[in-house]
Design a protein around this motif. Structure first.
Motif, PDB file in Angstrom:
ATOM      1  N   ALA A 222     -42.672 -57.394 -22.753  1.00 17.71           N
ATOM      2  CA  ALA A 222     -43.279 -58.442 -23.396  1.00 17.71           C
ATOM      3  C   ALA A 222     -43.092 -58.391 -24.808  1.00 17.71           C
ATOM      4  O   ALA A 222     -42.591 -59.691 -25.426  1.00 17.71           O
ATOM      5  N   LEU A 223     -43.284 -57.408 -25.600  1.00 19.88           N
ATOM      6  CA  LEU A 223     -42.892 -57.092 -27.012  1.00 19.88           C
ATOM      7  C   LEU A 223     -41.663 -57.597 -27.341  1.00 19.88           C
ATOM      8  O   LEU A 223     -41.510 -58.683 -28.240  1.00 19.88           O
ATOM      9  N   VAL A 224     -40.794 -57.230 -26.804  1.00 18.96           N
ATOM     10  CA  VAL A 224     -39.114 -57.624 -27.005  1.00 18.96           C
ATOM     11  C   VAL A 224     -38.989 -59.094 -26.822  1.00 18.96           C
ATOM     12  O   VAL A 224     -38.490 -59.758 -27.586  1.00 18.96           O
ATOM     13  N   ASN A 225     -39.523 -59.364 -25.770  1.00 22.08           N
ATOM     14  CA  ASN A 225     -39.327 -60.975 -25.311  1.00 22.08           C
ATOM     15  C   ASN A 225     -40.050 -61.621 -26.453  1.00 22.08           C
ATOM     16  O   ASN A 225     -39.552 -62.690 -26.978  1.00 22.08           O
ATOM     17  N   LEU A 226     -41.419 -61.440 -26.848  1.00 23.61           N
ATOM     18  CA  LEU A 226     -42.294 -62.148 -27.810  1.00 23.61           C
ATOM     19  C   LEU A 226     -41.238 -62.139 -29.164  1.00 23.61           C
ATOM     20  O   LEU A 226     -41.440 -63.061 -29.944  1.00 23.61           O
ATOM     21  N   HIS A 227     -40.999 -60.908 -29.588  1.00 22.44           N
ATOM     22  CA  HIS A 227     -40.136 -60.957 -30.870  1.00 22.44           C
ATOM     23  C   HIS A 227     -38.836 -61.581 -30.946  1.00 22.44           C
ATOM     24  O   HIS A 227     -38.803 -62.388 -32.000  1.00 22.44           O
ATOM     25  N   ASN A 228     -38.157 -61.725 -29.812  1.00 17.65           N
ATOM     26  CA  ASN A 228     -37.126 -62.369 -29.882  1.00 17.65           C
ATOM     27  C   ASN A 228     -37.259 -63.956 -29.977  1.00 17.65           C
ATOM     28  O   ASN A 228     -36.639 -64.751 -30.607  1.00 17.65           O
ATOM     29  N   THR A 229     -38.354 -64.379 -29.001  1.00 21.20           N
ATOM     30  CA  THR A 229     -38.370 -65.490 -28.745  1.00 21.20           C
ATOM     31  C   THR A 229     -39.231 -66.302 -30.230  1.00 21.20           C
ATOM     32  O   THR A 229     -39.017 -67.466 -30.650  1.00 21.20           O
ATOM     33  N   ALA A 230     -40.281 -65.474 -30.829  1.00 23.03           N
ATOM     34  CA  ALA A 230     -40.942 -66.073 -31.825  1.00 23.03           C
ATOM     35  C   ALA A 230     -40.050 -66.153 -33.202  1.00 23.03           C
ATOM     36  O   ALA A 230     -40.422 -66.789 -34.042  1.00 23.03           O
ATOM     37  N   ARG A 231     -38.985 -65.209 -33.305  1.00 24.35           N
ATOM     38  CA  ARG A 231     -38.041 -65.588 -34.409  1.00 24.35           C
ATOM     39  C   ARG A 231     -37.359 -66.966 -34.651  1.00 24.35           C
ATOM     40  O   ARG A 231     -37.026 -67.355 -35.563  1.00 24.35           O
ATOM     41  N   ARG A 232     -37.422 -67.530 -33.488  1.00 19.12           N
ATOM     42  CA  ARG A 232     -36.430 -68.934 -33.274  1.00 19.12           C
ATOM     43  C   ARG A 232     -37.575 -70.217 -33.258  1.00 19.12           C
ATOM     44  O   ARG A 232     -37.084 -71.372 -33.130  1.00 19.12           O
ATOM     45  N   ILE A 233     -38.991 -69.939 -32.836  1.00 23.01           N
ATOM     46  CA  ILE A 233     -39.707 -71.013 -32.738  1.00 23.01           C
ATOM     47  C   ILE A 233     -40.998 -70.785 -33.667  1.00 23.01           C
ATOM     48  O   ILE A 233     -41.755 -69.721 -33.753  1.00 23.01           O
ATOM     49  N   GLU A 234     -41.369 -71.813 -34.564  1.00 19.34           N
ATOM     50  CA  GLU A 234     -42.409 -71.748 -35.360  1.00 19.34           C
ATOM     51  C   GLU A 234     -43.613 -71.932 -34.802  1.00 19.34           C
ATOM     52  O   GLU A 234     -43.941 -72.670 -33.794  1.00 19.34           O
ATOM     53  N   ASN A 235     -44.708 -71.561 -35.244  1.00 18.73           N
ATOM     54  CA  ASN A 235     -46.214 -71.318 -34.895  1.00 18.73           C
ATOM     55  C   ASN A 235     -46.711 -72.165 -36.039  1.00 18.73           C
ATOM     56  O   ASN A 235     -47.280 -71.710 -36.859  1.00 18.73           O
ATOM     57  N   HIS A 236     -46.907 -73.337 -35.591  1.00 21.29           N
ATOM     58  CA  HIS A 236     -47.527 -74.608 -36.692  1.00 21.29           C
ATOM     59  C   HIS A 236     -48.629 -74.229 -36.927  1.00 21.29           C
ATOM     60  O   HIS A 236     -49.154 -74.149 -38.198  1.00 21.29           O
ATOM     61  N   HIS A 237     -49.712 -73.616 -36.219  1.00 25.77           N
ATOM     62  CA  HIS A 237     -51.230 -73.249 -36.585  1.00 25.77           C
ATOM     63  C   HIS A 237     -51.261 -72.250 -37.293  1.00 25.77           C
ATOM     64  O   HIS A 237     -51.883 -72.193 -38.381  1.00 25.77           O
ATOM     65  N   ALA A 238     -50.143 -71.119 -36.986  1.00 24.12           N
ATOM     66  CA  ALA A 238     -50.300 -70.063 -38.017  1.00 24.12           C
ATOM     67  C   ALA A 238     -49.813 -70.097 -39.404  1.00 24.12           C
ATOM     68  O   ALA A 238     -50.069 -69.703 -40.518  1.00 24.12           O
ATOM     69  N   GLU A 239     -48.642 -70.948 -39.372  1.00 24.79           N
ATOM     70  CA  GLU A 239     -48.100 -71.320 -40.690  1.00 24.79           C
ATOM     71  C   GLU A 239     -49.033 -72.081 -41.551  1.00 24.79           C
ATOM     72  O   GLU A 239     -49.024 -72.173 -42.890  1.00 24.79           O
ATOM     73  N   ALA A 240     -49.863 -72.884 -40.919  1.00 25.84           N
ATOM     74  CA  ALA A 240     -50.857 -73.892 -41.718  1.00 25.84           C
ATOM     75  C   ALA A 240     -52.057 -72.975 -42.157  1.00 25.84           C
ATOM     76  O   ALA A 240     -52.636 -73.154 -43.104  1.00 25.84           O
ATOM     77  N   ASN A 241     -52.248 -71.793 -41.524  1.00 27.22           N
ATOM     78  CA  ASN A 241     -53.302 -70.874 -41.792  1.00 27.22           C
ATOM     79  C   ASN A 241     -52.926 -69.361 -41.687  1.00 27.22           C
ATOM     80  O   ASN A 241     -53.191 -68.627 -40.679  1.00 27.22           O
ATOM     81  N   PRO A 242     -51.947 -68.818 -42.653  1.00 30.01           N
ATOM     82  CA  PRO A 242     -51.359 -67.603 -42.526  1.00 30.01           C
ATOM     83  C   PRO A 242     -52.662 -66.593 -42.591  1.00 30.01           C
ATOM     84  O   PRO A 242     -52.156 -65.401 -42.048  1.00 30.01           O
ATOM     85  N   ALA A 243     -53.728 -66.513 -42.895  1.00 29.73           N
ATOM     86  CA  ALA A 243     -54.836 -65.535 -42.736  1.00 29.73           C
ATOM     87  C   ALA A 243     -55.064 -65.028 -41.318  1.00 29.73           C
ATOM     88  O   ALA A 243     -55.554 -64.254 -40.800  1.00 29.73           O
ATOM     89  N   LEU A 244     -54.471 -66.125 -40.453  1.00 30.19           N
ATOM     90  CA  LEU A 244     -54.334 -65.801 -38.916  1.00 30.19           C
ATOM     91  C   LEU A 244     -53.554 -64.980 -38.363  1.00 30.19           C
ATOM     92  O   LEU A 244     -53.691 -64.312 -37.473  1.00 30.19           O
TER      93      LEU A 244
END
Length: 309
Positions: A222-244
């Motif tokens: 799961a960690l490998v899959n999450l890492h590879n996928t998260a690198r190319r898909i933006e998390n809009h809520h986290a980008e708006a609230n980096p403290a999360l």
């Protein structure tokens, strides 16, 4: 050092930062007001920070009818961990990720992105849920949630100071340049506090989570899959609230990809290596997860019905 002592040190550090910012904005009077405000924030964060964090992340509650397989999986894993069933939330984000929150196991919640259910196999989802249950079992969620709430408040206070006091340096000892530095350094200081408590807790949650789900390679995959996928898909809520950011199982932000002082999470390769070593000690076989292609790792399981796609 116990979790309660670490929590007290964290709250004291962030309270001191509040006072410094208050002094920069309004001198001694500003520092006193900030101290009172910080005391109220600490009390509020202790009891309500989980609700604040879930709101910041755009999470909405789901029940057994909304996601029957995810709910049943979480219920079974919680029993294995000796925990009450946490509340489940879903976040409408394509990036696969998840986090846990709550001041104690009786008031805990797990929030998963819709992308987690779309891109991961059922075994990988079980590994992620077990990791989040480990945070609840280790009572990490209180300190992580309080940190997210107060760090976000510190950033907002610093920005407020620049917006409303940037052109008026008469009532603060630092002047306009000091206020500009505060805008940069105050959120950075809060972020460093987050990092100080996040990285070691991720390793421990990986270990305990692997024991809860019974197969370290589910979480490693799961960690490998999450890492590879998260690198190319933006998390809009986290980008708006980096403290999360430090709350998620994988860093949700588009920057900070290295395992250095400015990363909220340990390097994924290091986490996977630790899980592979744990799998060998537990007698697991099947070869290294990191060496297998994503398609092969995903082939064995179906995706739970999220009810929110």
């Amino acid at each position: 050092m116990s979790g309660y002592v670490k929590t007290a040190i964290l709250l004291a550090g962030l309270t001191a930062l509040f006072v410094v910012i208050g002094g920069a904005l309004g001198g001694e009077a500003g520092a006193l007001i900030a101290l009172l405000f910080a005391g109220g924030m600490n009390l509020f964060a202790w009891w309500n920070s989980d609700k604040v964090v879930l709101r910041m992340a755009g999470a909405r509650p789901i029940g057994p009818a909304d996601a029957p397989r995810l709910y049943a999986m979480t219920e079974q894993l919680a029993r294995r961990a000796g925990l009450p069933m946490p509340a489940l939330y879903v976040i409408d984000e394509e990036q696969p990720n998840a986090f846990a929150t709550g001041r104690d196991p009786a008031n805990a919640a797990i929030a998963v992105n819709t992308g987690l259910l779309r891109y991961l196999s059922e075994e990988e989802v079980a590994g992620v849920v077990a990791h989040e249950l480990a945070h609840i079992k280790n009572r990490d969620t209180l300190i992580m949630t309080v940190t997210a709430t107060l760090a976000g408040a510190i950033s907002m206070l610093a920005q407020f100071g620049i917006l409303f006091r940037g052109g008026d340096s008469r009532n603060n000892p630092f002047g306009a340049i000091g206020l500009i530095l505060m805008l940069i350094l105050a959120p950075l200081a809060a972020m460093l506090v987050q990092m100080a408590i996040s990285r070691s807790r991720e390793y421990e949650a990986d270990r305990v989570g692997a024991e809860i789900c019974g197969n370290p390679r589910w979480l490693a995959s799961a960690l490998v899959n999450l890492h590879n996928t998260a690198r190319r898909i933006e998390n809009h809520h986290a980008e708006a609230n980096p403290a999360l950011a430090h709350m998620f199982i994988i860093n949700p932000l588009s920057g900070a990809r290295m395992d250095n002082l400015f990363s909220t999470h340990p390097k994924t390769e290091n986490r996977v290596a630790a899980l592979e070593e744990l799998a060998r000690r537990m007698g697991g076989g099947g070869g290294s997860v990191a060496s297998r292609p994503v398609a092969q790792r995903r082939a064995g399981g179906s995706v739970p019905n999220s009810g929110a796609r």
